[in-house]
Design an enzyme around this catalytic site. Structure first.
Site, PDB file in Angstrom:
ATOM      1  N   ARG A  93       0.251  -0.722   0.283  1.00 29.85           N
ATOM      2  CA  ARG A  93       0.565   0.287   0.172  1.00 29.85           C
ATOM      3  C   ARG A  93       0.660   1.182   0.302  1.00 29.85           C
ATOM      4  O   ARG A  93       0.595   2.253  -0.971  1.00 29.85           O
ATOM      5  CB  ARG A  93      -0.796   0.397   1.069  1.00 29.85           C
ATOM      6  N   TYR A  94       2.133   1.403   0.584  1.00 22.84           N
ATOM      7  CA  TYR A  94       3.134   2.370   1.039  1.00 22.84           C
ATOM      8  C   TYR A  94       4.646   2.642   0.233  1.00 22.84           C
ATOM      9  O   TYR A  94       4.655   1.432  -0.169  1.00 22.84           O
ATOM     10  CB  TYR A  94       3.521   2.583   1.960  1.00 22.84           C
ATOM     11  N   ARG A  97       7.795   0.576   2.113  1.00 26.83           N
ATOM     12  CA  ARG A  97       7.131  -1.078   2.651  1.00 26.83           C
ATOM     13  C   ARG A  97       5.311  -1.767   1.990  1.00 26.83           C
ATOM     14  O   ARG A  97       5.028  -1.377   1.849  1.00 26.83           O
ATOM     15  CB  ARG A  97       6.575  -0.560   4.470  1.00 26.83           C
ATOM     16  N   CYS A 106      -3.409 -18.243  14.241  1.00 29.14           N
ATOM     17  CA  CYS A 106      -2.608 -17.283  15.027  1.00 29.14           C
ATOM     18  C   CYS A 106      -2.429 -18.109  15.773  1.00 29.14           C
ATOM     19  O   CYS A 106      -2.885 -18.505  15.838  1.00 29.14           O
ATOM     20  CB  CYS A 106      -3.820 -16.676  15.609  1.00 29.14           C
ATOM     21  N   CYS A 110      -8.794 -13.589  17.564  1.00 26.89           N
ATOM     22  CA  CYS A 110      -9.368 -12.660  18.702  1.00 26.89           C
ATOM     23  C   CYS A 110     -10.026 -12.315  17.369  1.00 26.89           C
ATOM     24  O   CYS A 110     -10.534 -11.925  16.168  1.00 26.89           O
ATOM     25  CB  CYS A 110      -8.548 -10.969  18.251  1.00 26.89           C
ATOM     26  N   CYS A 113     -10.655  -9.150  15.582  1.00 30.53           N
ATOM     27  CA  CYS A 113      -9.994  -9.030  14.635  1.00 30.53           C
ATOM     28  C   CYS A 113     -10.017  -8.712  13.315  1.00 30.53           C
ATOM     29  O   CYS A 113     -11.584  -8.899  12.029  1.00 30.53           O
ATOM     30  CB  CYS A 113      -9.479 -10.811  14.662  1.00 30.53           C
ATOM     31  N   ARG A 115      -9.154  -8.720  10.358  1.00 25.26           N
ATOM     32  CA  ARG A 115      -8.484 -10.370   9.204  1.00 25.26           C
ATOM     33  C   ARG A 115      -9.341 -11.005   9.650  1.00 25.26           C
ATOM     34  O   ARG A 115      -8.984 -12.470   9.326  1.00 25.26           O
ATOM     35  CB  ARG A 115      -7.043 -10.508   8.669  1.00 25.26           C
ATOM     36  N   ASP A 273     -11.306  -1.872  13.526  1.00 24.25           N
ATOM     37  CA  ASP A 273     -11.485  -2.095  12.257  1.00 24.25           C
ATOM     38  C   ASP A 273     -12.804  -2.245  12.009  1.00 24.25           C
ATOM     39  O   ASP A 273     -13.338  -3.367  12.456  1.00 24.25           O
ATOM     40  CB  ASP A 273     -10.792  -3.293  10.890  1.00 24.25           C
ATOM     41  N   ASP A 310      -7.604   3.036  10.417  1.00 24.00           N
ATOM     42  CA  ASP A 310      -7.073   2.639   9.235  1.00 24.00           C
ATOM     43  C   ASP A 310      -8.326   2.753   8.154  1.00 24.00           C
ATOM     44  O   ASP A 310      -8.797   2.271   8.053  1.00 24.00           O
ATOM     45  CB  ASP A 310      -6.330   1.755   8.952  1.00 24.00           C
ATOM     46  N   LYS A 317      -3.337   4.432   6.648  1.00 21.40           N
ATOM     47  CA  LYS A 317      -3.243   4.519   8.208  1.00 21.40           C
ATOM     48  C   LYS A 317      -2.948   6.970   8.793  1.00 21.40           C
ATOM     49  O   LYS A 317      -2.368   6.759   8.397  1.00 21.40           O
ATOM     50  CB  LYS A 317      -2.596   3.821   9.434  1.00 21.40           C
TER      51      LYS A 317
HETATM   52  C1  LIG Z   1      -0.354  -0.394   8.622  1.00 22.27           C
HETATM   53  C2  LIG Z   1       0.086  -0.974   6.960  1.00 22.27           C
HETATM   54  C3  LIG Z   1       2.154  -1.091   7.350  1.00 22.27           C
HETATM   55  C4  LIG Z   1       2.234  -0.330   8.382  1.00 22.27           C
HETATM   56  O1  LIG Z   1       2.500   1.018   8.490  1.00 22.27           O
HETATM   57  P1  LIG Z   1       3.366   2.248   9.548  1.00 22.27           P
HETATM   58  O2  LIG Z   1       2.424   2.930   9.406  1.00 22.27           O
HETATM   59  O3  LIG Z   1       4.387   1.713   9.173  1.00 22.27           O
HETATM   60  O4  LIG Z   1       3.291   1.029  11.052  1.00 22.27           O
HETATM   61  C5  LIG Z   1       2.120  -1.256   5.869  1.00 22.27           C
HETATM   62  N1  LIG Z   1       1.370  -1.923   5.431  1.00 22.27           N
HETATM   63  C6  LIG Z   1       0.262  -1.965   4.489  1.00 22.27           C
HETATM   64  C7  LIG Z   1      -1.214  -2.590   4.392  1.00 22.27           C
HETATM   65  C8  LIG Z   1      -0.597  -1.223   6.627  1.00 22.27           C
HETATM   66  O5  LIG Z   1      -2.282  -1.648   6.243  1.00 22.27           O
HETATM   67  S1  SF4 Z   2      -5.438  -9.543  15.894  1.00 24.25           S
HETATM   68 FE1  SF4 Z   2      -6.107 -11.139  14.103  1.00 24.25          FE
HETATM   69  S2  SF4 Z   2      -3.890 -11.393  13.040  1.00 24.25           S
HETATM   70 FE2  SF4 Z   2      -3.701 -10.306  15.129  1.00 24.25          FE
HETATM   71  S3  SF4 Z   2      -3.599 -12.139  16.631  1.00 24.25           S
HETATM   72 FE3  SF4 Z   2      -5.675 -11.703  16.810  1.00 24.25          FE
HETATM   73  S4  SF4 Z   2      -6.797 -12.879  15.119  1.00 24.25           S
HETATM   74 FE4  SF4 Z   2      -5.028 -13.413  14.748  1.00 24.25          FE
END
Ligand SMILES: *Cc1c(COP(=O)(O)O)cnc(C)c1O
Ligand code: SF4
Length: 347
Positions: A93-94, A97, A106, A110, A113, A115, A273, A310, A317
């Site tokens: 996305r960025y 990174r 996991c 959670c 979560c 995801r 989220d 986010d 974010k």
């Molecule tokens: C959260 C996230 C990151 C990391 O973001 P930081 O602000 O650097 O902690 C990088 N890529 C994606 C897709 C993310 O969702």
């Molecule tokens: S938030 Fe989601 S991905 Fe992270 S430890 Fe919990 S269940 Fe796993």
């Protein structure tokens, strides 16, 4: 320690939760339905912290019938990861990174979560071919200076497989920083200890520990993190603001102080989220800002994370406050306004 293995006596379904006294027998049918839809696992280290149903640890991990209802604003892929995945296992996305998700298992699931539609015990371990493709993608994208291993939980890889991935990343010249996001330090301290030596890498590696309540930092978790830190791995904390878990100034203060006492610098406090069936955890942003504002001045600046949202839909974010500037005044921690002195322009 094979890939994805959880400790013995991890509670994995409604029957086990009821037998352990963590769920009501009359909820059995509904909780079985929840379990068919979303993964369930509570390892012994976290189950032992539950003192009564609905306490801040139980709320995070014990499934609830409300998960079967999806609110209108909730989405299966709340932060839009799917659209940003050029090859399996990578999310980009960025510019500088990318995420690498080597598996989707996991140590604990959670209930809030983001995801949750993707993670689970039988999920997502990249095949050798997929991993090779993901590493090639990183090799050919020279703007990427940081790789963030997430998932699932990268510390559930076998030490051998994690070491191979870290070695491969370390050998890519444009990658300067490695980062691992994990629940393992609080969910399975013994595993943390066992895999710690692998985290001693040539390139800087940051470990970001996900925890939401002060009691997650048991003596065992703290000792395991001490070992990791001794290897030269800086520790950061990430948390989610959650109704009934940490939605008071006292609970957040205790959480951030427990992190500092464990040599963890609080990094992000996430706004929840909107994943399906998580509405019971929602804390409005205005309330989150007010809670944090009440800690300003009272708690050391070291304890201060950035409160982030986010933006739903994959827009990134952003920090969401609190902030202290008005048009030409600034508020102090007690809420009093002060004029901003404008410099006199000379010459
Ligand atoms: C959260 C996230 C990151 C990391 O973001 P930081 O602000 O650097 O902690 C990088 N890529 C994606 C897709 C993310 O969702
Ligand atoms: S938030 Fe989601 S991905 Fe992270 S430890 Fe919990 S269940 Fe796993």
């Amino acid at each position: 320690m094979p890939d994805g293995s959880l400790p013995a006596h991890t509670l994995r379904d409604a029957a086990a939760l009821i037998a352990a006294g963590l769920a009501a027998p009359q909820d059995r049918a509904l909780l079985d339905q929840v379990g068919e839809r979303y993964a369930v696992a509570i390892p012994p280290a976290l189950a032992a912290l539950i003192t009564h149903p609905g306490d801040p640890i139980a709320r995070q991990f014990v499934p609830h019938p409300d998960e079967l209802a999806t609110a209108p604003h909730e989405r299966a892929d709340p932060i839009g990861d799917d659209a940003l995945s050029p090859v399996p296992g990578i999310v980009h996305r960025y510019a500088d990174r990318a995420l690498l998700k080597p598996l989707l298992i996991c140590p604990v699931y959670c209930r809030f979560c983001f995801r949750r539609e993707h993670v689970g015990p039988d999920g997502g371990l990249l095949t050798d071919a997929q991993l090779a493709t993901a590493l090639d993608w990183l090799r050919t994208h020279e703007a990427i200076t940081e790789v963030i291993l997430t998932g699932g939980d990268p510390l559930l890889l076998s030490p051998r497989r994690l070491a191979a991935i870290l070695d491969a990343l370390g050998a890519i010249p444009h990658i300067q920083t490695l980062r691992i996001h994990s629940r393992v330090p609080v969910a399975d301290p013994a595993r943390m200890r066992a895999i710690a030596p692998v985290l001693e890498t040539e390139k800087p590696l940051w470990l970001v520990v996900h925890a939401n309540h002060a009691t997650e930092f048991t003596p065992d978790a703290r000792a395991a993190l001490r070992e990791v830190n001794r290897l030269g791995v800086p520790l950061l904390g990430q948390s989610v603001l959650l109704r009934g878990v940490n939605d008071t100034p006292d609970a957040l203060e205790a959480l951030f102080r427990a992190m500092l006492a464990t040599r963890i610098k609080p990094y992000y406090l996430h706004q929840l989220d909107p994943a399906p069936g998580t509405a019971r955890f929602h804390v409005p942003i205005a309330e989150g800002r007010a809670i944090l504002a009440s800690l300003r001045g009272r708690v050391t600046g070291l304890a201060w994370p950035t409160y982030v949202l986010d933006i739903p839909g994959g827009h990134g974010k952003v920090p969401i406050g609190p902030d202290y500037l008005d048009a030409d005044t600034v508020r102090d921690p007690a809420g009093r306004s002060h004029a901003l002195a404008a410099p006199t322009v000379t010459g």
